[in-house]
Design a protein around this motif. Sequence first.
Motif, PDB file in Angstrom:
ATOM      1  N   ARG A 267      -6.539  -2.265   0.198  1.00 28.73           N
ATOM      2  CA  ARG A 267      -7.709  -0.964  -0.071  1.00 28.73           C
ATOM      3  C   ARG A 267      -7.054   0.189   0.172  1.00 28.73           C
ATOM      4  O   ARG A 267      -7.730   1.127  -0.608  1.00 28.73           O
ATOM      5  CB  ARG A 267      -8.821  -1.375   0.885  1.00 28.73           C
ATOM      6  CG  ARG A 267      -8.403  -1.300   2.256  1.00 28.73           C
ATOM      7  CD  ARG A 267      -9.625  -1.552   3.378  1.00 28.73           C
ATOM      8  NE  ARG A 267      -9.283  -1.555   4.733  1.00 28.73           N
ATOM      9  CZ  ARG A 267      -9.988  -1.642   5.585  1.00 28.73           C
ATOM     10  NH1 ARG A 267     -11.161  -2.145   5.760  1.00 28.73           N
ATOM     11  NH2 ARG A 267      -9.576  -1.537   7.045  1.00 28.73           N
ATOM     12  N   GLU A 268      -6.199   0.403   0.837  1.00 26.72           N
ATOM     13  CA  GLU A 268      -5.605   1.635   1.156  1.00 26.72           C
ATOM     14  C   GLU A 268      -4.992   2.399  -0.068  1.00 26.72           C
ATOM     15  O   GLU A 268      -4.918   3.514  -0.419  1.00 26.72           O
ATOM     16  CB  GLU A 268      -4.715   1.722   2.489  1.00 26.72           C
ATOM     17  CG  GLU A 268      -5.436   1.731   3.886  1.00 26.72           C
ATOM     18  CD  GLU A 268      -4.291   1.873   4.780  1.00 26.72           C
ATOM     19  OE1 GLU A 268      -3.438   2.091   4.505  1.00 26.72           O
ATOM     20  OE2 GLU A 268      -4.734   1.391   5.889  1.00 26.72           O
ATOM     21  N   GLY A 269      -4.095   1.505  -0.627  1.00 23.47           N
ATOM     22  CA  GLY A 269      -3.306   1.667  -1.786  1.00 23.47           C
ATOM     23  C   GLY A 269      -4.457   1.831  -3.141  1.00 23.47           C
ATOM     24  O   GLY A 269      -4.054   2.778  -3.858  1.00 23.47           O
ATOM     25  N   THR A 270      -5.415   1.027  -3.062  1.00 21.16           N
ATOM     26  CA  THR A 270      -6.178   1.247  -4.363  1.00 21.16           C
ATOM     27  C   THR A 270      -7.127   2.340  -3.978  1.00 21.16           C
ATOM     28  O   THR A 270      -7.440   2.969  -5.132  1.00 21.16           O
ATOM     29  CB  THR A 270      -7.064  -0.225  -4.293  1.00 21.16           C
ATOM     30  OG1 THR A 270      -6.469  -1.149  -4.250  1.00 21.16           O
ATOM     31  CG2 THR A 270      -8.283  -0.004  -5.464  1.00 21.16           C
ATOM     32  N   THR A 271      -7.590   2.541  -2.875  1.00 20.79           N
ATOM     33  CA  THR A 271      -8.001   3.894  -2.695  1.00 20.79           C
ATOM     34  C   THR A 271      -7.358   5.440  -3.175  1.00 20.79           C
ATOM     35  O   THR A 271      -8.086   6.033  -3.599  1.00 20.79           O
ATOM     36  CB  THR A 271      -8.562   3.984  -1.176  1.00 20.79           C
ATOM     37  OG1 THR A 271      -9.590   2.947  -0.934  1.00 20.79           O
ATOM     38  CG2 THR A 271      -9.219   5.381  -0.810  1.00 20.79           C
ATOM     39  N   ALA A 272      -6.106   5.089  -2.822  1.00 22.76           N
ATOM     40  CA  ALA A 272      -5.070   6.381  -2.956  1.00 22.76           C
ATOM     41  C   ALA A 272      -5.118   6.420  -4.548  1.00 22.76           C
ATOM     42  O   ALA A 272      -5.272   7.381  -5.193  1.00 22.76           O
ATOM     43  CB  ALA A 272      -4.016   6.117  -2.421  1.00 22.76           C
TER      44      ALA A 272
ATOM     45  N   THR B 150     -13.803  -2.214  -0.485  1.00 20.34           N
ATOM     46  CA  THR B 150     -13.588  -0.877  -0.336  1.00 20.34           C
ATOM     47  C   THR B 150     -12.809  -0.328  -1.336  1.00 20.34           C
ATOM     48  O   THR B 150     -13.141   0.728  -2.011  1.00 20.34           O
ATOM     49  CB  THR B 150     -12.720  -0.697   1.005  1.00 20.34           C
ATOM     50  OG1 THR B 150     -13.440  -0.908   2.129  1.00 20.34           O
ATOM     51  CG2 THR B 150     -12.495   1.063   1.192  1.00 20.34           C
ATOM     52  N   GLY B 151     -11.873  -0.843  -1.710  1.00 20.63           N
ATOM     53  CA  GLY B 151     -10.835  -0.610  -3.015  1.00 20.63           C
ATOM     54  C   GLY B 151     -11.778  -0.652  -4.157  1.00 20.63           C
ATOM     55  O   GLY B 151     -11.757   0.447  -5.142  1.00 20.63           O
TER      56      GLY B 151
ATOM     57  N   ASP C 210       0.819  -1.084   0.070  1.00 20.94           N
ATOM     58  CA  ASP C 210      -0.032  -0.118  -0.108  1.00 20.94           C
ATOM     59  C   ASP C 210       1.029   1.295  -0.069  1.00 20.94           C
ATOM     60  O   ASP C 210       0.398   2.286  -0.663  1.00 20.94           O
ATOM     61  CB  ASP C 210      -1.047  -0.005   1.103  1.00 20.94           C
ATOM     62  CG  ASP C 210      -2.044  -0.810   0.946  1.00 20.94           C
ATOM     63  OD1 ASP C 210      -2.508  -1.016  -0.133  1.00 20.94           O
ATOM     64  OD2 ASP C 210      -2.759  -1.317   2.075  1.00 20.94           O
ATOM     65  N   ARG C 211       1.904   1.244   0.700  1.00 20.28           N
ATOM     66  CA  ARG C 211       2.992   2.459   0.803  1.00 20.28           C
ATOM     67  C   ARG C 211       3.525   2.788  -0.440  1.00 20.28           C
ATOM     68  O   ARG C 211       3.681   3.862  -0.955  1.00 20.28           O
ATOM     69  CB  ARG C 211       3.956   2.155   1.765  1.00 20.28           C
ATOM     70  CG  ARG C 211       3.680   2.283   3.165  1.00 20.28           C
ATOM     71  CD  ARG C 211       4.764   2.012   4.125  1.00 20.28           C
ATOM     72  NE  ARG C 211       5.524   0.942   3.851  1.00 20.28           N
ATOM     73  CZ  ARG C 211       6.698   0.425   4.512  1.00 20.28           C
ATOM     74  NH1 ARG C 211       7.415   1.644   5.154  1.00 20.28           N
ATOM     75  NH2 ARG C 211       7.238  -0.528   4.112  1.00 20.28           N
TER      76      ARG C 211
ATOM     77  N   LYS D 194       0.807   4.169  -2.870  1.00 20.24           N
ATOM     78  CA  LYS D 194       0.363   5.598  -2.460  1.00 20.24           C
ATOM     79  C   LYS D 194       1.293   6.431  -3.033  1.00 20.24           C
ATOM     80  O   LYS D 194       0.972   7.512  -3.293  1.00 20.24           O
ATOM     81  CB  LYS D 194       0.329   5.940  -0.852  1.00 20.24           C
ATOM     82  CG  LYS D 194      -0.975   5.146  -0.367  1.00 20.24           C
ATOM     83  CD  LYS D 194      -1.000   5.132   1.474  1.00 20.24           C
ATOM     84  CE  LYS D 194      -2.050   4.645   2.159  1.00 20.24           C
ATOM     85  NZ  LYS D 194      -2.133   4.792   3.432  1.00 20.24           N
TER      86      LYS D 194
END
Length: 204
Positions: free
Chosen positions: A158-163, A187-188, A130-131, A134
């Motif tokens: 999901r965090e990387g995809t959302t970014a 979420t992504g 994810d980092r 991002k």
Amino acid sequence: YTHANITIVARVNKIEKWKTLRASVILNKFNECNIHLDFRDPLNVSDLEQLAPVYADTKVTIVTSLEGIESLRALESSEILNKLHKVKLNIRLSLAHNLIGTKRVKALAAALKENKIFTNLNLRGNNISDRGAKALAEALVVNKTLTSLDLCNNKIGREGTTALAETLKVNKTLTSLNLAHNKIGDTGATALAETLKVNKTLTS
């Protein structure tokens, strides 16, 4: 021909020909055309260094593929970049399955904020987290040349995809993004779906 876009397909085994054929000869023949000299077989950075003085400050754009981590390391050299900066370049860079990890992806992302030579970037199979995603998302906010980004088979959640999804609401250049075989989750997926409602350039 006048004011046209012409692509000349070149072969690597003819590299000596393209080193000795002056760009002015091509330009005189085709008048005011914008010429893409497309090497369909991959070149290496050494080839580009040899071609640079021939095609510097012309309307000729050299189009080629580069492969492997050594190509990336070479392009990180300020000495080499100084040799290439007067040449128009469109480079398809493949770093697939090199396990480059998040640290080098962050360095690559930083370069993408300034670098205008990469049009296609293949990063599949590199343990990108994810980092890393991002960092790439931040780069895509300002990068205006990359049209294809392959992030298949990494560790993006999901965090990387959302970014990435948020970035694609403002990026108008990228036409292809591959996130297959990651862990984007519901979420992504929802974030990407919302992005597609406003993004009109992404086609695949």
